[in-house]
Design an enzyme around this catalytic site. Structure first.
Site, PDB file in Angstrom:
ATOM      1  N   ARG A  78      94.683  37.508  34.393  1.00 27.86           N
ATOM      2  CA  ARG A  78      95.476  38.449  33.604  1.00 27.86           C
ATOM      3  C   ARG A  78      95.750  39.694  34.431  1.00 27.86           C
ATOM      4  O   ARG A  78      94.951  40.094  35.263  1.00 27.86           O
ATOM      5  CB  ARG A  78      94.743  38.848  32.326  1.00 27.86           C
ATOM      6  CG  ARG A  78      94.838  37.802  31.226  1.00 27.86           C
ATOM      7  CD  ARG A  78      94.176  38.249  29.948  1.00 27.86           C
ATOM      8  NE  ARG A  78      92.742  38.331  30.097  1.00 27.86           N
ATOM      9  CZ  ARG A  78      92.045  39.438  30.260  1.00 27.86           C
ATOM     10  NH1 ARG A  78      92.654  40.607  30.258  1.00 27.86           N
ATOM     11  NH2 ARG A  78      90.741  39.407  30.400  1.00 27.86           N
ATOM     12  N   TYR A 206     100.204  32.204  34.711  1.00 32.64           N
ATOM     13  CA  TYR A 206      98.757  32.120  34.482  1.00 32.64           C
ATOM     14  C   TYR A 206      98.441  32.180  32.979  1.00 32.64           C
ATOM     15  O   TYR A 206      98.952  33.051  32.255  1.00 32.64           O
ATOM     16  CB  TYR A 206      98.015  33.258  35.212  1.00 32.64           C
ATOM     17  CG  TYR A 206      96.578  33.353  34.733  1.00 32.64           C
ATOM     18  CD1 TYR A 206      95.629  32.420  35.160  1.00 32.64           C
ATOM     19  CD2 TYR A 206      96.198  34.298  33.779  1.00 32.64           C
ATOM     20  CE1 TYR A 206      94.336  32.454  34.662  1.00 32.64           C
ATOM     21  CE2 TYR A 206      94.898  34.337  33.278  1.00 32.64           C
ATOM     22  CZ  TYR A 206      93.976  33.409  33.722  1.00 32.64           C
ATOM     23  OH  TYR A 206      92.704  33.433  33.218  1.00 32.64           O
ATOM     24  N   LYS A 215      96.028  35.312  24.011  1.00 30.69           N
ATOM     25  CA  LYS A 215      95.762  36.754  24.001  1.00 30.69           C
ATOM     26  C   LYS A 215      96.923  37.526  23.381  1.00 30.69           C
ATOM     27  O   LYS A 215      96.712  38.521  22.699  1.00 30.69           O
ATOM     28  CB  LYS A 215      95.488  37.243  25.418  1.00 30.69           C
ATOM     29  CG  LYS A 215      94.339  36.512  26.101  1.00 30.69           C
ATOM     30  CD  LYS A 215      93.045  36.703  25.362  1.00 30.69           C
ATOM     31  CE  LYS A 215      92.075  35.612  25.680  1.00 30.69           C
ATOM     32  NZ  LYS A 215      90.752  36.037  26.070  1.00 30.69           N
ATOM     33  N   HIS A 235      88.038  39.227  19.705  1.00 33.97           N
ATOM     34  CA  HIS A 235      87.746  38.438  20.907  1.00 33.97           C
ATOM     35  C   HIS A 235      86.335  37.865  20.764  1.00 33.97           C
ATOM     36  O   HIS A 235      85.407  38.297  21.442  1.00 33.97           O
ATOM     37  CB  HIS A 235      87.852  39.372  22.116  1.00 33.97           C
ATOM     38  CG  HIS A 235      87.937  38.684  23.431  1.00 33.97           C
ATOM     39  ND1 HIS A 235      87.674  39.316  24.623  1.00 33.97           N
ATOM     40  CD2 HIS A 235      88.264  37.409  23.763  1.00 33.97           C
ATOM     41  CE1 HIS A 235      87.835  38.476  25.623  1.00 33.97           C
ATOM     42  NE2 HIS A 235      88.191  37.306  25.134  1.00 33.97           N
ATOM     43  N   SER A 257      85.771  38.800  28.713  1.00 35.25           N
ATOM     44  CA  SER A 257      86.183  37.581  29.406  1.00 35.25           C
ATOM     45  C   SER A 257      85.184  37.222  30.497  1.00 35.25           C
ATOM     46  O   SER A 257      84.695  38.100  31.211  1.00 35.25           O
ATOM     47  CB  SER A 257      87.551  37.802  30.049  1.00 35.25           C
ATOM     48  OG  SER A 257      88.479  38.196  29.080  1.00 35.25           O
ATOM     49  N   ALA A 258      84.924  35.923  30.628  1.00 40.82           N
ATOM     50  CA  ALA A 258      84.059  35.398  31.696  1.00 40.82           C
ATOM     51  C   ALA A 258      82.627  35.942  31.621  1.00 40.82           C
ATOM     52  O   ALA A 258      81.992  36.190  32.648  1.00 40.82           O
ATOM     53  CB  ALA A 258      84.681  35.646  33.080  1.00 40.82           C
ATOM     54  N   CYS A 259      82.110  36.150  30.413  1.00 39.23           N
ATOM     55  CA  CYS A 259      80.716  36.564  30.217  1.00 39.23           C
ATOM     56  C   CYS A 259      79.925  35.527  29.428  1.00 39.23           C
ATOM     57  O   CYS A 259      78.872  35.838  28.863  1.00 39.23           O
ATOM     58  CB  CYS A 259      80.647  37.914  29.515  1.00 39.23           C
ATOM     59  SG  CYS A 259      81.171  39.279  30.552  1.00 39.23           S
ATOM     60  N   ASP A 284      86.556  31.706  21.733  1.00 40.67           N
ATOM     61  CA  ASP A 284      87.211  32.886  22.334  1.00 40.67           C
ATOM     62  C   ASP A 284      87.792  33.862  21.313  1.00 40.67           C
ATOM     63  O   ASP A 284      87.760  35.061  21.541  1.00 40.67           O
ATOM     64  CB  ASP A 284      88.327  32.406  23.272  1.00 40.67           C
ATOM     65  CG  ASP A 284      88.852  33.502  24.195  1.00 40.67           C
ATOM     66  OD1 ASP A 284      88.043  34.318  24.671  1.00 40.67           O
ATOM     67  OD2 ASP A 284      90.068  33.546  24.435  1.00 40.67           O
ATOM     68  N   ASN A 374      88.083  32.467  39.061  1.00 46.82           N
ATOM     69  CA  ASN A 374      88.668  32.397  37.715  1.00 46.82           C
ATOM     70  C   ASN A 374      89.410  31.070  37.510  1.00 46.82           C
ATOM     71  O   ASN A 374      90.342  30.986  36.723  1.00 46.82           O
ATOM     72  CB  ASN A 374      89.614  33.580  37.485  1.00 46.82           C
ATOM     73  CG  ASN A 374      89.977  33.749  36.008  1.00 46.82           C
ATOM     74  OD1 ASN A 374      89.139  33.560  35.126  1.00 46.82           O
ATOM     75  ND2 ASN A 374      91.238  34.086  35.731  1.00 46.82           N
ATOM     76  N   ARG A 376      90.073  27.453  35.978  1.00 51.07           N
ATOM     77  CA  ARG A 376      89.933  27.202  34.536  1.00 51.07           C
ATOM     78  C   ARG A 376      90.076  25.731  34.180  1.00 51.07           C
ATOM     79  O   ARG A 376      90.763  24.980  34.876  1.00 51.07           O
ATOM     80  CB  ARG A 376      91.028  27.976  33.792  1.00 51.07           C
ATOM     81  CG  ARG A 376      90.927  29.493  33.934  1.00 51.07           C
ATOM     82  CD  ARG A 376      90.088  30.079  32.848  1.00 51.07           C
ATOM     83  NE  ARG A 376      89.747  31.490  33.036  1.00 51.07           N
ATOM     84  CZ  ARG A 376      89.255  32.256  32.074  1.00 51.07           C
ATOM     85  NH1 ARG A 376      89.066  31.760  30.860  1.00 51.07           N
ATOM     86  NH2 ARG A 376      88.933  33.500  32.298  1.00 51.07           N
ATOM     87  N   GLY A 501      70.515  28.038  27.541  1.00 52.31           N
ATOM     88  CA  GLY A 501      69.881  27.467  26.347  1.00 52.31           C
ATOM     89  C   GLY A 501      68.800  28.365  25.745  1.00 52.31           C
ATOM     90  O   GLY A 501      68.598  28.393  24.528  1.00 52.31           O
TER      91      GLY A 501
HETATM   92  O1  SAT Z   1      92.976  34.226  30.810  1.00 50.83           O
HETATM   93  S1  SAT Z   1      92.552  34.492  29.457  1.00 50.83           S
HETATM   94  O2  SAT Z   1      92.937  35.842  29.075  1.00 50.83           O
HETATM   95  O3  SAT Z   1      93.138  33.555  28.534  1.00 50.83           O
HETATM   96  C1  SAT Z   1      90.857  34.332  29.339  1.00 50.83           C
HETATM   97  C2  SAT Z   1      90.223  35.636  29.235  1.00 50.83           C
HETATM   98  O4  SAT Z   1      90.408  36.462  30.128  1.00 50.83           O
HETATM   99  O5  SAT Z   1      89.522  35.880  28.239  1.00 50.83           O
HETATM  100 MN    MN Z   2      88.837  35.564  26.284  1.00 55.07          MN
END
Ligand code: SAT
Ligand code: MN
Length: 591
Positions: A78, A206, A215, A235, A257-259, A284, A374, A376, A501
């Site tokens: 993004r 992207y 988003k 989110h 994002s990505a956490c 998400d 990143n 996917r 887990g």
């Molecule tokens: O690339 S996305 O925005 O869909 C995923 C994310 O950043 O949460």
């Molecule tokens: Mn996201």
């Protein structure tokens, strides 16, 4: 002008037909393809994508139904600096969004889109966000010249005639236009016009920038509509915790994002939690609205997952490994000579040679990563071995707990519970997190990311906090609010908590707190578990001392934290609810 019409146009909705005509006249495609969402259509479009070189068909013995896509190397995440909220005035968009006057942005984007699809096909992609018939569901139509987008939208949303059926003759639908142009960062704009329920995205291909249901509609336009209509677009993942006795508790959690939202939403409880089950509603995005019984109900507007690939393996997320083994599109991972995919952190041996995400030869001696950080997967939620039946329930699920969490190497304890709703709003509003590869620039820096919505809230953040506080009145039985941090490290840079887990232990505490089954100790930050009652049994390497370390409230760190919070509050001051300033003062006093 006559353009060739392909596919079947299965709507008589005049507002749709008029708008498509208008956009066709603007973009001047050679062909218009109306998508109906059928399986045979998908097969034909996949074949066409392979023929055009947009997708590579992967090894069908190893990965049935899987395809590979490589993006332009300048277009892998993004782009927040190119994302605009075009409300009538700048004040409405607030200081955390880029703003441009709607008239000016429409002009700019019309000029860029004029004739942009000459020699190309414009695909009409009708889609439904949310289960059919849900009072929360919304219809969007995306017009795009990207076959990759069409095929991805077919996974991520309920795509095709189902959307026209829900829309009928109504003219209330999201109008989305996507033109790839020449994929150049200088001609890249992701523009939102909330008052017109319209999105225009140009110059990118992207996911987060171009799968407009995600988003752009489900969060940015959704947040704007939610405030007007009395609901939340967040989110957040949504999961169901089921006890051995079959008692179900629904939990929503907001992480940037990505956490690890996807991992958390489909986690497998460790052996110690015999009979406990986690099922996924969403990974998400959550749309949440008060129900007639006074509880807060959530749906997942999406139908697929767009998840980070690197690090996915049978110890971090065994369900995901199975989920992405078929009918999945991989983007920007590495490609092996036998048309299998590879990424850093995958199970099994490192390939002796492969092509990296850019298509260059890669060996284990290479300095660069083979898969983009990143990179996917795009996979239907139906592939998820632990998908909850409720994911398709039009009424959604009643939420008992909301968890906020950032990626913080220090300061934030593993878990605490807010004292009450307004305190919980304060905890979410002041969230901080280290930036990740999901957005261009700044990875690793801590920034304030209120409720993990900084890049996604399409109006003034101060008004967003006010909306959160006000919603309390509409929810007779509000969810309890918690904060977690899986990422705290000690002075040797080792994680204090194993995560994955084992996060089940934290989740179990959350559930027990919601159900009034476990006591807690009062701390300056909120309610915290006592190391005597928090279940650490059967964990290797986890001592009560280490747990105390993970829970430590360190004065120096909190002094810094309060200054960073103040910076955010100063930025938002003119719209900031006084309740939050008061909460900050209370916290200072307690510390
Ligand atoms: O690339 S996305 O925005 O869909 C995923 C994310 O950043 O949460
Ligand atoms: Mn996201």
């Amino acid at each position: 002008m006559r353009v060739l019409s392909l596919g079947e146009c299965n709507t008589t909705n005049q507002a749709v037909l008029r708008w498509v005509d208008e956009m066709v006249a603007l973009c001047k495609p050679d062909e218009v393809f109306w998508c109906n969402g059928s399986a045979s259509e998908r097969e034909a479009l996949l074949d066409a994508a392979v023929e055009k070189g947009i997708l590579i068909r992967l090894n069908q013995e190893k990965l049935p139904g899987c395809y590979y896509h490589r993006s332009n190397p300048n277009d892998v995440a993004r782009v927040e600096q190119s994302t605009f909220i075009c409300t009538i005035d700048a004040e409405q968009a607030g200081p955390t969004n880029n703003w441009m006057a709607p008239k000016e942005m429409y002009q700019k984007l019309r000029a860029l889109s004029a004739g942009a699809m000459q020699g190309r096909t414009l695909y009409v992609v009708p889609y439904l966000m949310g289960p059919a018939g849900s009072p929360l569901a919304k219809v969007g139509i995306e017009l795009t010249d990207s076959l990759y987008v069409v095929l991805s939208m077919g996974i991520m949303t309920r795509m095709g005639d189902i959307a026209f059926e829900q829309l009928a003759e109504d003219d209330e639908f999201n109008r989305g236009l996507h033109c790839m142009l020449d994929i150049h960062p200088e001609r890249r704009y992701i523009a939102h016009f909330p008052q017109d329920n319209t999105i225009i995205s140009v110059g990118s291909n992207y996911g987060g920038n171009v799968l407009l249901g995600k988003k752009c509609l489900a969060l940015r336009i959704g947040s704007y509509l939610g405030r007007q209509e009395g609901w939340f677009a967040e989110h957040m993942l949504v999961l169901c915790v089921e006890s051995p006795e079959g008692e179900k508790t629904y939990v929503a959690a907001a992480f940037p994002s990505a956490c690890g939202k996807t991992n958390f939403a489909m986690m497998i409880p460790p052996a110690h939690f015999k009979g406990w089950k986690i099922a996924t509603i969403g990974d998400d995005i959550a749309w949440m609205k008060p129900g007639a019984d006074g509880r807060l109900y959530a749906i997942n507007p999406e139908a697929g997952y767009f998840g980070v690939v690197p690090g996915t393996n049978s110890s971090s997320n065994p369900n995901a490994v199975e989920m992405i083994s078929h009918d999945t599109i991989y983007t920007n991972v590495a490609l092996t000579p036998d048309l299998d995919v590879w990424w850093e952190g995958k199970d099994g041996p490192v390939p002796r040679e492969c092509l990296d995400w850019r298509g260059n030869k890669w060996t284990p001696a290479s300095k660069e990563k083979a898969a983009h950080p990143n990179s996917r997967f795009t996979t239907p939620m139906a592939n998820n071995p632990v998908l909850a039946d409720e994911a398709n329930d039009p009424l959604g699920v009643p939420i008992s707990a909301i968890i906020f969490g950032g990626r913080r190497r220090d300061t934030m304890p593993l878990i605490f519970q807010a004292f009450n709703w307004v305190h919980g709003v304060y905890v979410g509003a002041t969230m901080g997190s280290e930036m990740t590869a999901a957005a261009v620039g700044g990875a690793g820096q801590v920034r304030r990311d209120p409720m993990a919505m900084l890049p996604f809230c399409a109006y003034h953040m101060g008004d967003y906090f006010r909306h959160w506080i006000n919603m309390h009145r509409l929810i007779k039985h509000p969810p309890r609010i918690f904060h977690v941090n899986w990422f705290r490290k000690n002075s040797h840079s080792e994680y204090l908590w194993p995560g994955f887990g084992e996060n089940m232990r934290v989740l179990k505490w959350v559930v027990d707190r919601c159900r009034g089954r476990i006591d807690a100790e009062e701390s300056a930050l909120g309610w915290v578990p006592s190391s005597r009652t928090f279940d650490l049994s059967g964990m290797s390497g986890m001592t009560p001392e280490r747990f105390e370390k993970a829970q430590e409230i360190c004065e120096d760190e909190w002094r810094r934290e309060l200054v960073l919070q103040e910076e955010l509050f100063m930025r938002l001051y003119s719209h900031l609810p006084k309740e939050l300033i008061f909460q900050r003062e209370l916290l200072m006093a307690r510390l």
